[in-house]
Design an enzyme around this catalytic site. Structure first.
Site, mmCIF file in Angstrom:
data_model
loop_
_atom_site.group_PDB
_atom_site.id
_atom_site.type_symbol
_atom_site.label_atom_id
_atom_site.label_comp_id
_atom_site.label_asym_id
_atom_site.label_seq_id
_atom_site.Cartn_x
_atom_site.Cartn_y
_atom_site.Cartn_z
ATOM 1 N N HIS A 218 0.801 -1.230 0.000
ATOM 2 C CA HIS A 218 0.000 0.000 0.000
ATOM 3 C C HIS A 218 0.830 1.275 0.000
ATOM 4 O O HIS A 218 0.274 2.369 0.102
ATOM 5 C CB HIS A 218 -0.915 0.042 1.226
ATOM 6 C CG HIS A 218 -1.984 -0.994 1.228
ATOM 7 N ND1 HIS A 218 -3.247 -0.777 0.725
ATOM 8 C CD2 HIS A 218 -1.972 -2.272 1.645
ATOM 9 C CE1 HIS A 218 -3.973 -1.870 0.857
ATOM 10 N NE2 HIS A 218 -3.213 -2.793 1.413
ATOM 11 N N LYS B 223 -8.571 13.786 4.794
ATOM 12 C CA LYS B 223 -7.659 12.647 4.807
ATOM 13 C C LYS B 223 -6.691 12.821 5.963
ATOM 14 O O LYS B 223 -6.672 13.864 6.607
ATOM 15 C CB LYS B 223 -6.888 12.556 3.484
ATOM 16 C CG LYS B 223 -6.231 13.893 3.073
ATOM 17 C CD LYS B 223 -5.493 13.790 1.744
ATOM 18 C CE LYS B 223 -6.415 13.913 0.544
ATOM 19 N NZ LYS B 223 -6.573 12.686 -0.204
ATOM 20 N N ARG B 224 -5.872 11.792 6.201
ATOM 21 C CA ARG B 224 -4.845 11.921 7.216
ATOM 22 C C ARG B 224 -3.921 13.092 6.890
ATOM 23 O O ARG B 224 -3.718 13.435 5.719
ATOM 24 C CB ARG B 224 -4.012 10.627 7.289
ATOM 25 C CG ARG B 224 -4.706 9.521 8.017
ATOM 26 C CD ARG B 224 -4.951 9.864 9.455
ATOM 27 N NE ARG B 224 -3.741 9.797 10.236
ATOM 28 C CZ ARG B 224 -3.523 8.898 11.183
ATOM 29 N NH1 ARG B 224 -4.450 8.012 11.498
ATOM 30 N NH2 ARG B 224 -2.383 8.882 11.852
ATOM 31 N N LYS C 3 0.854 14.380 1.455
ATOM 32 C CA LYS C 3 -0.500 14.713 0.999
ATOM 33 C C LYS C 3 -0.674 16.225 0.819
ATOM 34 O O LYS C 3 -1.639 16.691 0.235
ATOM 35 C CB LYS C 3 -1.539 14.165 1.977
ATOM 36 C CG LYS C 3 -1.544 12.627 2.075
ATOM 37 C CD LYS C 3 -2.601 12.132 3.044
ATOM 38 C CE LYS C 3 -2.490 10.651 3.365
ATOM 39 N NZ LYS C 3 -3.108 9.790 2.336
ATOM 40 N N THR D 243 -8.567 6.593 -1.946
ATOM 41 C CA THR D 243 -9.919 6.039 -2.135
ATOM 42 C C THR D 243 -10.958 7.131 -1.886
ATOM 43 O O THR D 243 -12.045 7.091 -2.462
ATOM 44 C CB THR D 243 -10.170 4.847 -1.192
ATOM 45 O OG1 THR D 243 -9.700 5.194 0.109
ATOM 46 C CG2 THR D 243 -9.469 3.602 -1.680
ATOM 47 N N LYS E 23 -14.639 8.234 -3.812
ATOM 48 C CA LYS E 23 -15.909 8.537 -3.141
ATOM 49 C C LYS E 23 -16.400 9.921 -3.529
ATOM 50 O O LYS E 23 -17.583 10.120 -3.841
ATOM 51 C CB LYS E 23 -15.735 8.472 -1.606
ATOM 52 C CG LYS E 23 -15.338 7.103 -1.094
ATOM 53 C CD LYS E 23 -14.816 7.147 0.343
ATOM 54 C CE LYS E 23 -14.101 5.838 0.661
ATOM 55 N NZ LYS E 23 -13.331 5.886 1.922
HETATM 56 C C1 GPK Z 1 -0.948 3.060 3.048
HETATM 57 F F1 GPK Z 1 1.067 2.247 3.878
HETATM 58 C C2 GPK Z 1 -0.139 2.718 4.089
HETATM 59 C C3 GPK Z 1 -0.593 2.877 5.419
HETATM 60 O O1 GPK Z 1 0.138 2.604 6.381
HETATM 61 N N1 GPK Z 1 -1.846 3.344 5.616
HETATM 62 C C4 GPK Z 1 -2.657 3.666 4.579
HETATM 63 O O2 GPK Z 1 -3.803 4.071 4.803
HETATM 64 C C5 GPK Z 1 -3.113 3.899 2.187
HETATM 65 N N2 GPK Z 1 -2.202 3.530 3.298
HETATM 66 C C6 GPK Z 1 -2.441 4.643 1.042
HETATM 67 O O3 GPK Z 1 -1.752 5.765 1.546
HETATM 68 C C7 GPK Z 1 -3.520 5.070 0.047
HETATM 69 O O4 GPK Z 1 -2.934 5.674 -1.070
HETATM 70 C C8 GPK Z 1 -4.331 3.853 -0.380
HETATM 71 O O5 GPK Z 1 -5.431 4.238 -1.147
HETATM 72 C C9 GPK Z 1 -4.828 3.075 0.829
HETATM 73 O O6 GPK Z 1 -3.762 2.743 1.692
HETATM 74 C C10 GPK Z 1 -5.519 1.791 0.449
HETATM 75 O O7 GPK Z 1 -4.758 1.047 -0.448
#
Ligand code: GPK
Length: 798
Positions: A350, A538-539, A544, A646, A650
């Site tokens: 991810h 978002k976080r 970001k 994601t 949405k």
């Molecule tokens: C990826 F590595 C990580 C993590 O520790 N936490 C997290 O939420 C996210 N992510 C990505 O940053 C997004 O780009 C991605 O859409 C999401 O995972 C799901 O795949």
């Protein structure tokens, strides 16, 4: 009430009356909203299991292992998927109770940080809906993600005691209890067989939540493990105090699942986190094996019947754990055990951010999991032979590919070596995964790598979050778009239909008015409902780039002060999101946004022109309120850094136009919707390479762009911090000295995109057309499609 539900609603009524007596009330009229919520949830849970179970495809059972499941409120979602929503709404009306008010009583179970955890929740929904046999495996945290409040603009955290013991949707399942061991030593028995004599044993108790498929009567468990044991343990017994600087040493066993680690896209090296990870894996693997064997299948048949899908590297320990059980308890040979593992595990990556790739201290690992360490050593050794055969004895290559290196255990490498499939979460991310992170692995295992672009469940993110739009789509689209989101293509046919357009516009305005009320209630800020609602939710993370958004807001404010009579399309900037408690720079950005908001919102000249609303405590239920009201979706990460995103999906499906870089799934959104209906800006992955190769100097941008300089100086001169010039040093020094995420390099291009947005919004018809086409053309981003891709490319690949 629909005929088919008459009997069930009689049963429902019966149960309501029973609870009424149970609580010593004369009539259900006297229930509080909280009681209604409890009664409805408990009753519907029972009713759900009265129905005959819907059909699932058991070809291969998907065991989805994730440390996070950000499921959000379940009650409304379950009522909809079970088809009871309208009936119960009508039932409550006789007591003058609104179902939506009852649903507001539920506290979100916040058992995840962000995208990764929410993705896991959407996938469970889709697997149940598609009838893909699946079990989710996670942890039953006592405290979910911390609650966020603001004090003087700064984030303050408090514990999220979400009430897991009163949560009406779960059942304790004592027959599934497992034992998990830690520490101690290993004794050689014979060949690859060892006996592990552990030092500590903790009990794992199973709590099951029902995952309900959309109107197909499928219910599958999300099994959450809770640590329980009266015993306390001393963390020091594993490490003589060397790893515990930030941790208490004497810990109750229950502490293991007490709290979700609040980090996103960032690893932590704590011993307790490693114990959590192993606890999760050990309970889950034991449960999977016992289910498999109880069905009468042999160990050899395991890969044919089971997949263990690893959601990032957090559950990697499941690999050596399955090896251990097969070798030591079932006495398989190494070859037999390894072959089973290699065909059963699949890994989803991810993130490419180096600070997020998990590596564990070898000594800590060995002390906590001595038997697993031996297994990893052997996997590493055998793999080294393979690497030498392919690349020769090249130390440079081995340095990159080794699982054990420099006294660290690299979890991503262990995954790539052991799994039959490795996937990224959007096309650009999967490509970069191969070209940047794992090129040599790709040479070794060319067929292992693939892409599965993320998706979101339309049941929660359209039907539930945006009921008005959902109804309009029901009226417009032939067939059930909630089951097949590609059907939204039909909306293209009515993009020029006046009635449809007016209805669509009206819904967006209504949703904006509702969000305006929420903002008024939370922040006592009255906003202009006709402004462009520009949303970044978002976080908080440097990559970001919420600070890029902020710098534009400041520059716009300064421009409006200098040009009070010039035309400007009014904007409301909405922020929501949390920063990890230890991520000081991200918290500094939050502080700056709040302080700038305070100044702008209190400046009478800005009234109805420029406003900033930072809603605290971002969570799934708040996202459900913001998303339907957005006009602009900010997806402005530095290209190459956001794996997928994601929220972008949405927001766009709900008719927000994306303002984004060519990063993550934005690239595919742009492809699907067309360049004219998205606002792209900024450097690309390729142009960044050139920029960095030439030597990037943020100070040059600062010196040469007076607009940028003024915006930065606004913060640097203390104008947003009562004259204190140091308040935002953390953020400003980083930007001016290094700017690792190229905020300055993209500033000008971002400003221009914002300018284009202001112009575009003036042409209401054209804007509306774009918004509608976003809804019509993004059916690909259903998580049902993602799951079908997992099936055809990974799980059931021929
Ligand atoms: C990826 F590595 C990580 C993590 O520790 N936490 C997290 O939420 C996210 N992510 C990505 O940053 C997004 O780009 C991605 O859409 C999401 O995972 C799901 O795949």
């Amino acid at each position: 009430m629909s005929i088919s539900h008459t009997n069930e609603m009689a049963l429902f009524d019966n149960n309501v009356q029973k609870y009424c007596r149970f609580f010593e009330l004369a009539s259900p009229q006297q229930f509080t909203l909280e009681q209604w919520y409890q009664v409805i949830a408990r009753t519907v849970l029972e009713m759900a299991y009265h129905k005959p179970q819907g059909k699932v495809d058991e070809q291969r059972h998907i065991n989805y292992l994730s440390m996070e499941f950000l499921i959000g409120r379940l009650t409304g979602n379950n009522l909809m998927n079970l088809g009871y929503y309208e009936d119960i709404k009508a039932y409550l009306a006789q007591y003058q109770v609104e179902l939506v008010d009852v649903l507001e009583q539920e506290r979100d179970p916040a058992l995840g940080n962000g995208g990764l955890g929410r993705l896991a929740a959407c996938f469970l929904d889709s697997m149940a809906t598609l009838g893909q046999a699946a079990t989710g495996y996670g942890l039953h945290y006592q405290y979910g993600l911390f609650k966020q409040a603001f004090q003087d603009g700064k984030q303050v955290e408090s514990g999220d005691e979400w009430g897991r013991n009163q949560y009406p949707w779960h059942r304790y399942n004592p027959s599934k209890t497992q034992q998990v061991h830690f520490g101690g030593k290993v004794v050689a028995i014979e060949g690859d067989r060892y006996e592990w004599q552990p030092k500590l044993t903790i009990e794992g108790k199973a709590f099951d939540l029902p995952i309900v498929g959309y109107q197909n009567d499928v219910i599958q468990p999300l099994r959450l493990w809770q640590a329980d044991s009266p015993q306390s343990f001393d963390l020091n017994q594993f490490n003589e105090g060397k790893f515990v600087a930030a941790e208490k040493t004497l810990i109750k066993s229950t502490a293991l699942t007490q709290v979700l680690y609040p980090n996103d896209n960032h690893r932590v090296g704590q011993q307790l986190r490693l114990m959590q990870q192993y606890f999760h894996c050990a309970c889950s693997v034991a449960d999977i094996l016992s289910r498999h064997l109880a069905q009468g299948f042999s160990l050899e048949e395991f890969p044919k019947r089971q997949v263990i899908q690893l959601n990032d590297t957090h559950p990697t320990l499941a690999i050596p754990e399955l090896m251990r059980i097969l070798l030591d308890e079932h006495q398989l040979t190494w070859q037999q055990a390894w072959s089973i593992c290699q065909q059963s595990f699949a890994y989803t990556n991810h993130t490419l951010l180096p600070e997020a790739l998990e590596q564990w201290d070898q000594r800590l690992f060995k002390q906590l999991l001595p038997r697993h360490f031996k297994i990893v050593e052997k996997i590493n050794h055998l793999f080294h032979q393979q690497v030498k055969a392919q690349f020769g004895d090249d130390a440079k290559v081995w340095e990159k590919l080794a699982i054990l290196f420099d006294y660290r255990v690299r979890m991503a490498n262990l995954c790539v070596v052991s799994c039959f499939a490795v996937n990224g979460v959007a096309q650009i991310h999967s490509d970069l995964l191969v070209s940047q992170l794992f090129p040599e692995y790709h040479q070794l295992f060319p067929t292992k790598f693939c892409n599965v672009t993320n998706g979101i469940t339309p049941r929660r993110w359209i039907q539930q979050a945006n009921p008005a739009l959902s109804q309009l789509l029901d009226q417009t689209v032939k067939g059930d778009w909630k089951k097949d989101l590609e059907l939204l293509h039909q909306v293209e046919n009515v993009v020029d239909d006046v009635n449809f357009r007016e209805a669509y516009w009206h819904i967006k305005q209504q949703n904006k008015a509702a969000l305006a009320r929420e903002i008024e209630q939370t922040l006592s800020l009255s906003v202009n409902p006709d402004a462009i609602f520009d949303v970044q939710i978002k976080r908080f993370h440097e990559y970001k780039r919420q600070h890029l958004n902020l710098l534009n807001i400041i520059a716009t404010y300064q421009w409006l002060k200098d040009n009070p009579n010039k035309d400007y399309t009014p904007r409301l900037f909405v922020f929501s999101g949390k920063a990890a408690p230890g991520y000081y720079l991200a918290k500094n950005i939050i502080h700056a946004i709040n302080n700038v908001a305070e100044i702008i919102n209190n400046d009478k000249q800005m009234k109805d022109k420029l406003q900033v609303a930072f809603l605290p405590d971002y969570r799934v239920s708040l996202a459900e309120k913001i998303i339907p009201a957005a006009d602009i979706s900010e997806q402005i990460s530095m290209a190459g850094k956001e794996a997928s995103g994601t929220g972008n999906m949405k927001l766009a499906l709900n008719g927000a136009l994306t303002l984004g870089t060519l990063d993550g799934a934005n690239v595919e959104i742009a492809e699907m919707v067309g360049q004219e209906h998205i606002f792209l800006f900024g450097h690309t992955v390729e142009s960044i390479q050139t920029l960095l190769a030439e030597g990037y100097s943020p100070k040059t941008y600062y010196r040469n762009d007076p607009v940028l300089k003024n915006a930065v100086d606004f913060l640097a001169k203390g104008k947003a911090s009562k004259g204190d010039k140091t308040t935002f040093n953390l953020m400003l020094d980083s930007l001016l000295e290094h700017d690792p995420f190229l905020v300055f390099a993209d500033f000008e291009s971002y400003r221009q995109a914002q300018e284009r947005i202001g112009q575009a919004y003036l042409d209401r018809d054209a804007w509306l057309r774009s918004a509608i086409l976003n809804t019509a053309r993004l059916g690909k981003f259903s998580s049902d499609r993602s799951i079908r891709d997992y099936q055809s490319r990974i799980w059931l690949k021929k």
